[in-house]
Design a protein around this motif. Structure first.
Motif, mmCIF file in Angstrom:
data_model
loop_
_atom_site.group_PDB
_atom_site.id
_atom_site.type_symbol
_atom_site.label_atom_id
_atom_site.label_comp_id
_atom_site.label_asym_id
_atom_site.label_seq_id
_atom_site.Cartn_x
_atom_site.Cartn_y
_atom_site.Cartn_z
ATOM 1 N N CYS A 130 58.502 24.824 1.731
ATOM 2 C CA CYS A 130 59.202 24.150 2.831
ATOM 3 C C CYS A 130 59.651 25.151 3.892
ATOM 4 N N LEU A 131 60.206 26.263 3.462
ATOM 5 C CA LEU A 131 60.628 27.293 4.418
ATOM 6 C C LEU A 131 59.427 27.922 5.115
ATOM 7 N N LEU A 132 58.340 28.117 4.386
ATOM 8 C CA LEU A 132 57.137 28.674 4.998
ATOM 9 C C LEU A 132 56.572 27.717 6.037
ATOM 10 N N LEU A 133 56.715 26.418 5.812
ATOM 11 C CA LEU A 133 56.240 25.432 6.773
ATOM 12 C C LEU A 133 56.908 25.618 8.129
ATOM 13 N N PHE A 134 58.178 25.968 8.135
ATOM 14 C CA PHE A 134 58.867 26.211 9.401
ATOM 15 C C PHE A 134 58.577 27.608 9.934
ATOM 16 N N ALA A 135 58.627 28.611 9.062
ATOM 17 C CA ALA A 135 58.446 29.991 9.516
ATOM 18 C C ALA A 135 57.033 30.243 10.034
ATOM 19 N N ALA A 136 56.029 29.588 9.457
ATOM 20 C CA ALA A 136 54.651 29.814 9.858
ATOM 21 C C ALA A 136 54.236 29.004 11.076
ATOM 22 N N THR A 137 55.086 28.107 11.547
ATOM 23 C CA THR A 137 54.754 27.287 12.713
ATOM 24 C C THR A 137 55.698 27.504 13.887
ATOM 25 N N THR A 138 56.785 28.262 13.692
ATOM 26 C CA THR A 138 57.789 28.424 14.740
ATOM 27 C C THR A 138 58.144 29.893 14.897
ATOM 28 N N PRO A 139 57.775 30.522 15.994
ATOM 29 C CA PRO A 139 58.191 31.913 16.227
ATOM 30 C C PRO A 139 59.706 32.005 16.383
ATOM 31 N N LEU A 140 60.249 33.133 15.991
ATOM 32 C CA LEU A 140 61.694 33.331 16.106
ATOM 33 C C LEU A 140 62.135 33.310 17.562
ATOM 34 N N ALA A 141 61.241 33.721 18.471
ATOM 35 C CA ALA A 141 61.581 33.706 19.888
ATOM 36 C C ALA A 141 61.787 32.296 20.423
ATOM 37 N N ASP A 142 61.215 31.292 19.774
ATOM 38 C CA ASP A 142 61.432 29.904 20.183
ATOM 39 C C ASP A 142 62.707 29.325 19.587
ATOM 40 N N THR A 143 63.156 29.895 18.477
ATOM 41 C CA THR A 143 64.299 29.316 17.757
ATOM 42 C C THR A 143 65.628 29.872 18.238
ATOM 43 N N LEU A 144 65.731 31.189 18.369
ATOM 44 C CA LEU A 144 67.020 31.815 18.672
ATOM 45 C C LEU A 144 67.639 31.345 19.986
ATOM 46 N N PRO A 145 66.894 31.272 21.100
ATOM 47 C CA PRO A 145 67.555 30.837 22.340
ATOM 48 C C PRO A 145 68.095 29.409 22.285
ATOM 49 N N ARG A 146 67.525 28.584 21.441
ATOM 50 C CA ARG A 146 67.958 27.191 21.369
ATOM 51 C C ARG A 146 69.143 26.988 20.431
ATOM 52 N N LEU A 147 69.449 27.993 19.623
ATOM 53 C CA LEU A 147 70.579 27.861 18.703
ATOM 54 C C LEU A 147 71.909 27.832 19.433
ATOM 55 N N THR A 148 71.978 28.445 20.608
ATOM 56 C CA THR A 148 73.235 28.425 21.361
ATOM 57 C C THR A 148 73.602 27.017 21.805
#
Length: 248
Positions: free
Chosen positions: A114-132
């Motif tokens: 389940c975690l690999l499903l998210f990590a392998a499809t979503t770069p960290l650069a797309d996730t971090l700016p949206r966490l704010t």
């Protein structure tokens, strides 16, 4: 670039909003944790693996490279449940621990997929700016982004130092290998502090005031995709309980 990052940037779901993929991955993770380990772990793991290799477009070889090390930790963590200490003999195989070991390994493997499903499809650069936007303090996301960037610099330093030592026959014998590893650790330690200092000075010279503003590509959330994910999660829960009732 790490192999997992390369997959995250080249998969079919790269253009999708991270919230959509988080809803799917975290929803399946909640099912893996909350549902009975048998057959819940099998159902959730099969669904996560099928989605990862199917619609997400991740190659089986890439998925195996990303999961083989965590699966090793899962195996090592499950083996002690098969061992009993004390009595005669002092250490022995304990057959009664086999069901627990299988449950732990199955649930952990399903959660890993389940975690690999998210990590392998979503770069960290797309996730971090949206966490704010979710209320995460900017300082946390910025420190995470800097550490993520610094990780690649550290790995590059390790590779450079190791190649230089190998060119000087630093790994010819056990003695020279230990000496080279000690020198490698010292050199990387010094380089890390130097790069961190230069990064801090660079941010200060650029007028860093506690916030790094980056442009985030607008991506609409697909309602049909969210509805399909919700239906899939309901089907997973219903199917698991149906199989559990049949096997009970």
């Amino acid at each position: 670039m790490l192999p997992l990052d390369a997959v995250a940037y080249t998969n079919r779901w790269r253009p999708r909003h991270p919230a959509e993929k988080a809803f799917l991955a975290l929803g399946l993770l909640a099912c893996a944790v909350a549902l009975p380990p048998w057959p819940g772990a099998l159902v959730v793991g099969a669904v996560a693996g099928a989605v990862l290799l199917g619609p997400a477009g991740v190659a089986p070889r890439q998925a195996w490279r990303a999961t083989r090390v965590p699966l090793g930790f899962v195996t090592v963590g499950s083996v002690p449940l098969l061992v009993a200490v004390g009595g005669s003999p002092w250490i022995r195989f304990e057959p009664s621990g086999l069901p627990t070991a299988l449950q732990v390994a199955g649930r952990a493997t399903a959660a890993l997929l389940c975690l690999l499903l998210f990590a392998a499809t979503t770069p960290l650069a797309d996730t971090l700016p949206r966490l704010t936007r979710l209320g995460v303090p900017p300082a946390i996301t910025e420190v995470a982004a800097l550490m993520y960037r610094f990780l690649f610099l550290l790995l590059e330093s390790v590779r450079t130092v190791r190649e230089a030592q190998a060119s000087r026959l630093g790994f010819r014998t056990w003695v020279t290998s230990y000496r080279s590893l000690a020198g490698q650790a010292g050199a990387i330690f010094v380089r890390s502090f130097d790069r961190a200092r230069r990064m801090e000075e660079g941010l200060a010279l650029r007028g860093y005031t506690g916030s790094l503003r980056v442009e985030v590509e607008p991506r609409p959330v697909s309602r049909p995709f969210v509805a399909a994910v919700a239906a899939l999660l309901v089907a997973v829960v219903a199917g698991t309980w149906a199989l559990h009732g049949t096997l009970a």
